[in-house]
Motif scaffolding. Structure first.
Motif, mmCIF file in Angstrom:
data_model
loop_
_atom_site.group_PDB
_atom_site.id
_atom_site.type_symbol
_atom_site.label_atom_id
_atom_site.label_comp_id
_atom_site.label_asym_id
_atom_site.label_seq_id
_atom_site.Cartn_x
_atom_site.Cartn_y
_atom_site.Cartn_z
ATOM 1 N N SER A 25 0.841 -1.199 0.000
ATOM 2 C CA SER A 25 0.000 0.000 0.000
ATOM 3 C C SER A 25 0.873 1.245 0.000
ATOM 4 O O SER A 25 2.054 1.187 0.341
ATOM 5 N N ARG A 26 0.263 2.364 -0.349
ATOM 6 C CA ARG A 26 1.022 3.620 -0.323
ATOM 7 C C ARG A 26 1.347 4.026 1.103
ATOM 8 O O ARG A 26 2.338 4.686 1.346
ATOM 9 N N GLU A 27 0.538 3.605 2.072
ATOM 10 C CA GLU A 27 0.838 3.894 3.481
ATOM 11 C C GLU A 27 2.106 3.169 3.919
ATOM 12 O O GLU A 27 2.947 3.729 4.620
ATOM 13 N N ARG A 28 2.277 1.927 3.496
ATOM 14 C CA ARG A 28 3.514 1.182 3.802
ATOM 15 C C ARG A 28 4.724 1.863 3.153
ATOM 16 O O ARG A 28 5.790 1.942 3.751
ATOM 17 N N ARG A 30 4.929 5.063 2.479
ATOM 18 C CA ARG A 30 5.142 6.305 3.236
ATOM 19 C C ARG A 30 5.938 6.024 4.507
ATOM 20 O O ARG A 30 6.881 6.754 4.831
ATOM 21 N N LEU A 31 5.597 4.958 5.212
ATOM 22 C CA LEU A 31 6.331 4.596 6.422
ATOM 23 C C LEU A 31 7.789 4.268 6.110
ATOM 24 O O LEU A 31 8.693 4.604 6.876
ATOM 25 N N PHE A 66 4.423 11.842 -2.472
ATOM 26 C CA PHE A 66 4.687 12.137 -1.063
ATOM 27 C C PHE A 66 6.078 12.732 -0.948
ATOM 28 O O PHE A 66 6.971 12.393 -1.717
#
Length: 77
Positions: A25-28, A30-31, A66
């Motif tokens: 995912s894009r959240e992963r 980003r992290l 991001f």
């Protein structure tokens, strides 16, 4: 899984990621960008008075989605 690219910029140079990494995912992604930023700061911060590090995250289409930056200023009084 989607491929994400992490471009690194600091006070002296930039490093463009041409291979990327796969994330669920894009959240992963980003992290991971934030983790990279932290790791670079730990390595580069000792011994410098000013440091700016930026990680720019691009998606599989290589469009920036991001950006995270860290600026360090230190000086003796």
């Amino acid at each position: 899984m989607e491929r994400y690219y992490f471009d690194l910029y600091n006070s002296e140079h930039c490093q463009v990621d041409d291979q990327g990494q796969l994330f669920a995912s894009r959240e992963r992604a980003r992290l991971e960008a934030l983790r990279i930023l932290q790791d670079i700061a730990i390595d580069e911060a000792p011994g410098v008075e000013r440091l700016k590090i930026t990680v720019k995250l691009r998606n599989a289409e290589k469009v920036q989605i991001f950006e995270a930056s860290l600026t360090l200023d230190s000086a003796w009084n």
